[in-house]
Design a protein around this motif. Structure first.
Motif, PDB file in Angstrom:
ATOM      1  N   MET A 309     -12.951  -3.843  22.160  1.00 53.32           N
ATOM      2  CA  MET A 309     -14.049  -4.751  22.481  1.00 53.32           C
ATOM      3  C   MET A 309     -14.934  -4.967  21.268  1.00 53.32           C
ATOM      4  O   MET A 309     -15.350  -6.103  20.968  1.00 53.32           O
ATOM      5  CB  MET A 309     -14.863  -4.190  23.644  1.00 53.32           C
ATOM      6  CG  MET A 309     -16.020  -5.065  24.093  1.00 53.32           C
ATOM      7  SD  MET A 309     -16.808  -4.433  25.605  1.00 53.32           S
ATOM      8  CE  MET A 309     -17.489  -2.882  25.008  1.00 53.32           C
ATOM      9  N   LEU A 310     -15.207  -3.907  20.518  1.00 51.47           N
ATOM     10  CA  LEU A 310     -16.040  -4.004  19.323  1.00 51.47           C
ATOM     11  C   LEU A 310     -15.374  -4.876  18.261  1.00 51.47           C
ATOM     12  O   LEU A 310     -16.021  -5.759  17.670  1.00 51.47           O
ATOM     13  CB  LEU A 310     -16.297  -2.598  18.762  1.00 51.47           C
ATOM     14  CG  LEU A 310     -17.044  -2.522  17.421  1.00 51.47           C
ATOM     15  CD1 LEU A 310     -18.405  -3.174  17.521  1.00 51.47           C
ATOM     16  CD2 LEU A 310     -17.164  -1.080  16.963  1.00 51.47           C
ATOM     17  N   LEU A 311     -14.083  -4.667  18.020  1.00 50.33           N
ATOM     18  CA  LEU A 311     -13.371  -5.460  17.015  1.00 50.33           C
ATOM     19  C   LEU A 311     -13.296  -6.925  17.430  1.00 50.33           C
ATOM     20  O   LEU A 311     -13.524  -7.826  16.605  1.00 50.33           O
ATOM     21  CB  LEU A 311     -11.959  -4.894  16.805  1.00 50.33           C
ATOM     22  CG  LEU A 311     -11.074  -5.636  15.803  1.00 50.33           C
ATOM     23  CD1 LEU A 311     -11.741  -5.699  14.432  1.00 50.33           C
ATOM     24  CD2 LEU A 311      -9.697  -4.978  15.712  1.00 50.33           C
ATOM     25  N   TRP A 312     -12.980  -7.167  18.704  1.00 54.91           N
ATOM     26  CA  TRP A 312     -12.923  -8.545  19.204  1.00 54.91           C
ATOM     27  C   TRP A 312     -14.274  -9.241  19.058  1.00 54.91           C
ATOM     28  O   TRP A 312     -14.353 -10.380  18.594  1.00 54.91           O
ATOM     29  CB  TRP A 312     -12.504  -8.538  20.680  1.00 54.91           C
ATOM     30  CG  TRP A 312     -12.792  -9.829  21.389  1.00 54.91           C
ATOM     31  CD1 TRP A 312     -12.089 -11.000  21.292  1.00 54.91           C
ATOM     32  CD2 TRP A 312     -13.875 -10.083  22.294  1.00 54.91           C
ATOM     33  NE1 TRP A 312     -12.656 -11.969  22.079  1.00 54.91           N
ATOM     34  CE2 TRP A 312     -13.752 -11.437  22.701  1.00 54.91           C
ATOM     35  CE3 TRP A 312     -14.919  -9.314  22.805  1.00 54.91           C
ATOM     36  CZ2 TRP A 312     -14.656 -12.025  23.598  1.00 54.91           C
ATOM     37  CZ3 TRP A 312     -15.808  -9.896  23.699  1.00 54.91           C
ATOM     38  CH2 TRP A 312     -15.676 -11.230  24.085  1.00 54.91           C
ATOM     39  N   ARG A 313     -15.342  -8.540  19.411  1.00 61.29           N
ATOM     40  CA  ARG A 313     -16.681  -9.128  19.343  1.00 61.29           C
ATOM     41  C   ARG A 313     -17.081  -9.395  17.900  1.00 61.29           C
ATOM     42  O   ARG A 313     -17.726 -10.401  17.601  1.00 61.29           O
ATOM     43  CB  ARG A 313     -17.674  -8.179  20.011  1.00 61.29           C
ATOM     44  CG  ARG A 313     -19.034  -8.776  20.296  1.00 61.29           C
ATOM     45  CD  ARG A 313     -18.948  -9.925  21.246  1.00 61.29           C
ATOM     46  NE  ARG A 313     -20.277 -10.318  21.696  1.00 61.29           N
ATOM     47  CZ  ARG A 313     -20.606 -11.551  22.017  1.00 61.29           C
ATOM     48  NH1 ARG A 313     -19.723 -12.521  21.925  1.00 61.29           N
ATOM     49  NH2 ARG A 313     -21.826 -11.841  22.447  1.00 61.29           N
ATOM     50  N   PHE A 314     -16.688  -8.489  16.995  1.00 61.97           N
ATOM     51  CA  PHE A 314     -17.007  -8.706  15.580  1.00 61.97           C
ATOM     52  C   PHE A 314     -16.298  -9.960  15.060  1.00 61.97           C
ATOM     53  O   PHE A 314     -16.911 -10.794  14.384  1.00 61.97           O
ATOM     54  CB  PHE A 314     -16.586  -7.492  14.749  1.00 61.97           C
ATOM     55  CG  PHE A 314     -16.743  -7.711  13.267  1.00 61.97           C
ATOM     56  CD1 PHE A 314     -18.000  -7.645  12.665  1.00 61.97           C
ATOM     57  CD2 PHE A 314     -15.638  -8.026  12.480  1.00 61.97           C
ATOM     58  CE1 PHE A 314     -18.143  -7.880  11.305  1.00 61.97           C
ATOM     59  CE2 PHE A 314     -15.779  -8.259  11.121  1.00 61.97           C
ATOM     60  CZ  PHE A 314     -17.039  -8.189  10.528  1.00 61.97           C
ATOM     61  N   LEU A 315     -15.012 -10.088  15.374  1.00 66.42           N
ATOM     62  CA  LEU A 315     -14.231 -11.213  14.855  1.00 66.42           C
ATOM     63  C   LEU A 315     -14.694 -12.553  15.432  1.00 66.42           C
ATOM     64  O   LEU A 315     -14.771 -13.554  14.710  1.00 66.42           O
ATOM     65  CB  LEU A 315     -12.746 -11.011  15.164  1.00 66.42           C
ATOM     66  CG  LEU A 315     -12.043  -9.896  14.387  1.00 66.42           C
ATOM     67  CD1 LEU A 315     -10.648  -9.679  14.935  1.00 66.42           C
ATOM     68  CD2 LEU A 315     -11.986 -10.222  12.899  1.00 66.42           C
ATOM     69  N   THR A 316     -15.002 -12.594  16.717  1.00 68.18           N
ATOM     70  CA  THR A 316     -15.301 -13.871  17.380  1.00 68.18           C
ATOM     71  C   THR A 316     -16.783 -14.212  17.406  1.00 68.18           C
ATOM     72  O   THR A 316     -17.133 -15.336  17.771  1.00 68.18           O
ATOM     73  CB  THR A 316     -14.777 -13.855  18.828  1.00 68.18           C
ATOM     74  OG1 THR A 316     -15.394 -12.776  19.554  1.00 68.18           O
ATOM     75  CG2 THR A 316     -13.264 -13.695  18.854  1.00 68.18           C
ATOM     76  N   TYR A 317     -17.642 -13.263  17.023  1.00 71.07           N
ATOM     77  CA  TYR A 317     -19.080 -13.531  17.105  1.00 71.07           C
ATOM     78  C   TYR A 317     -19.813 -13.165  15.812  1.00 71.07           C
ATOM     79  O   TYR A 317     -20.336 -14.039  15.111  1.00 71.07           O
ATOM     80  CB  TYR A 317     -19.664 -12.763  18.288  1.00 71.07           C
ATOM     81  CG  TYR A 317     -21.152 -12.970  18.511  1.00 71.07           C
ATOM     82  CD1 TYR A 317     -21.653 -14.230  18.845  1.00 71.07           C
ATOM     83  CD2 TYR A 317     -22.047 -11.915  18.379  1.00 71.07           C
ATOM     84  CE1 TYR A 317     -23.020 -14.419  19.050  1.00 71.07           C
ATOM     85  CE2 TYR A 317     -23.417 -12.099  18.588  1.00 71.07           C
ATOM     86  CZ  TYR A 317     -23.893 -13.357  18.920  1.00 71.07           C
ATOM     87  OH  TYR A 317     -25.244 -13.554  19.114  1.00 71.07           O
ATOM     88  N   TYR A 318     -19.816 -11.883  15.459  1.00 69.23           N
ATOM     89  CA  TYR A 318     -20.609 -11.439  14.315  1.00 69.23           C
ATOM     90  C   TYR A 318     -20.049 -11.935  12.982  1.00 69.23           C
ATOM     91  O   TYR A 318     -20.819 -12.211  12.048  1.00 69.23           O
ATOM     92  CB  TYR A 318     -20.726  -9.914  14.323  1.00 69.23           C
ATOM     93  CG  TYR A 318     -21.490  -9.404  15.516  1.00 69.23           C
ATOM     94  CD1 TYR A 318     -22.880  -9.548  15.585  1.00 69.23           C
ATOM     95  CD2 TYR A 318     -20.836  -8.817  16.592  1.00 69.23           C
ATOM     96  CE1 TYR A 318     -23.591  -9.102  16.688  1.00 69.23           C
ATOM     97  CE2 TYR A 318     -21.539  -8.370  17.701  1.00 69.23           C
ATOM     98  CZ  TYR A 318     -22.913  -8.522  17.743  1.00 69.23           C
ATOM     99  OH  TYR A 318     -23.611  -8.087  18.845  1.00 69.23           O
ATOM    100  N   LEU A 319     -18.742 -12.067  12.864  1.00 62.15           N
ATOM    101  CA  LEU A 319     -18.152 -12.577  11.631  1.00 62.15           C
ATOM    102  C   LEU A 319     -18.630 -14.004  11.352  1.00 62.15           C
ATOM    103  O   LEU A 319     -18.918 -14.359  10.206  1.00 62.15           O
ATOM    104  CB  LEU A 319     -16.621 -12.535  11.709  1.00 62.15           C
ATOM    105  CG  LEU A 319     -15.876 -13.030  10.473  1.00 62.15           C
ATOM    106  CD1 LEU A 319     -16.212 -12.163   9.261  1.00 62.15           C
ATOM    107  CD2 LEU A 319     -14.366 -13.044  10.726  1.00 62.15           C
ATOM    108  N   GLY A 320     -18.724 -14.813  12.410  1.00 60.01           N
ATOM    109  CA  GLY A 320     -19.222 -16.176  12.252  1.00 60.01           C
ATOM    110  C   GLY A 320     -20.660 -16.202  11.784  1.00 60.01           C
ATOM    111  O   GLY A 320     -21.056 -17.038  10.961  1.00 60.01           O
TER     112      GLY A 320
END
Length: 353
Positions: A309-320
């Motif tokens: 969940m953390l990796l998915w959220r980083f890639l789809t939200y925080y990375l942007g």
């Protein structure tokens, strides 16, 4: 970047950190660390590349719509548009700041304000239609499964779908029933006038008339630009399919093998539907809860589910958000003028002589 926007970024990061800290409260730190050490980096790289590819594809869509009479927007300047959009979508309720931020980014690249608004409106229309197609296919393929296992979430998904249907219906009404739409809006405003002052009602009417007129004018332009619209629609569909596949590669990176790509994509579409209902920027809270609920059936290990969940959220939200902040600091290239026809060059040289 204004102080207000910096504060919004900080608040969203702190909320995100708080959510994950709360989720980790009952987990064994040593198990979490062992799970993290077993991460398969090649699949993380694939997930990252897929996410980056979605922004590159959106950049191509921007270039397609901006291109006019030989003028074109350089790739670097066009890439800045979706990245800035990512940042302001992430820090504003219902992603309402993305459109104005893109408008400013295009104007900074030398695109005239009216033309920039036209580009963004066409991009928005195409995107909404492609999202709807994905939602319909998703409901056909996987809604019965979701409804059987997660009844509460199923109602949220239906509600999100109805909202998107309403948006698309409004767009179609303006495009094909312009006069009727204006009458319909005037009736609705007349009813709302019972609860607001005449001055406020007049302001709302003026604003709605302007939006409807602008959208109708752009819809006529869309109908004339069929080849460009079809090309942009195909790219947007590819962009969405790649985006919906990100959780699949995230799960593979944590060694979750018994997953089907289509099933994971369907679940991700459902999460996007649910997140769109939350007024909190980025759907923070709702996104994490939806991921944990829907993918919990595939990941038995609590530490693995949390880190996925953390990796998915980083890639789809925080990375942007991170890329958007850097994009704000980049000086954009200006619109490239159309090359002159050789005959025109000869004519100009003849005039000088």
């Amino acid at each position: 970047m204004s102080k207000r926007n910096k504060l919004a970024v900080l608040i969203m990061v702190l909320i995100g950190v708080s959510i994950f800290a709360f989720e980790m409260r009952d987990l064994n730190i040593h198990q979490v660390w062992r799970t993290l050490m077993g991460l398969r980096l090649r699949w993380v790289a694939v997930a990252l590349l897929v996410m980056l590819a979605t922004w590159v594809i959106e950049t191509l869509v921007v270039q397609i719509f901006v291109q006019h009479d030989g003028e074109r927007l350089p790739f670097k300047a066009a890439l800045r548009v979706p990245l800035v959009e990512q940042l302001f979508n992430a820090i504003t309720p219902f992603a309402s700041g993305g459109q104005p931020a893109q408008l400013v980014a295009l104007m900074q690249s030398g695109v005239e304000a009216g033309r920039a608004s036209s580009v963004l409106l066409m991009k928005f229309i195409v995107y909404q239609f492609m999202v709807l197609i994905n939602f319909v296919l998703t409901l056909i393929v996987g809604f019965q499964q979701i409804a059987g296992r997660f009844q509460a979430l199923a109602w949220l998904i239906v509600f999100g779908f109805l909202i998107h249907i309403t948006v698309i219906t409004g767009l179609l009404l303006v495009m094909y029933q312009y006069k009727f739409t204006k009458k319909l809006v005037n009736w609705a405003l007349h009813f709302l006038g019972l609860f607001m002052s005449p001055k406020r009602l007049a302001m709302w009417k003026q604003r709605m008339d302007l939006k409807i007129d602008t959208f109708y004018a752009e819809s006529l332009h869309l109908k004339r630009e069929k080849k460009r619209v079809v090309k942009a629609a195909a790219l947007t569909m590819l962009q969405l399919l790649l985006y919906y596949s990100v959780p699949y590669f995230v799960l593979l990176s944590f060694g979750v093998q018994h997953v089907d790509l289509i099933e994971v994509m369907v679940l991700h579409v459902m999460i996007v539907m649910i997140v769109s209902l939350f007024p909190i920027p980025g759907g923070t809270g709702g996104a994490e809860y939806s991921f944990k609920t829907l993918f919990g059936a595939y990941v038995a290990s609590a530490p693995r589910l949390l880190l996925a969940m953390l990796l998915w959220r980083f890639l789809t939200y925080y990375l942007g958000m991170i890329c958007g902040i850097f994009a704000l600091g980049v000086t954009p290239n200006k619109m490239a003028a159309a090359p002159l026809d050789p005959r025109e060059l000869l004519a100009r040289q003849h005039d000088k002589d």
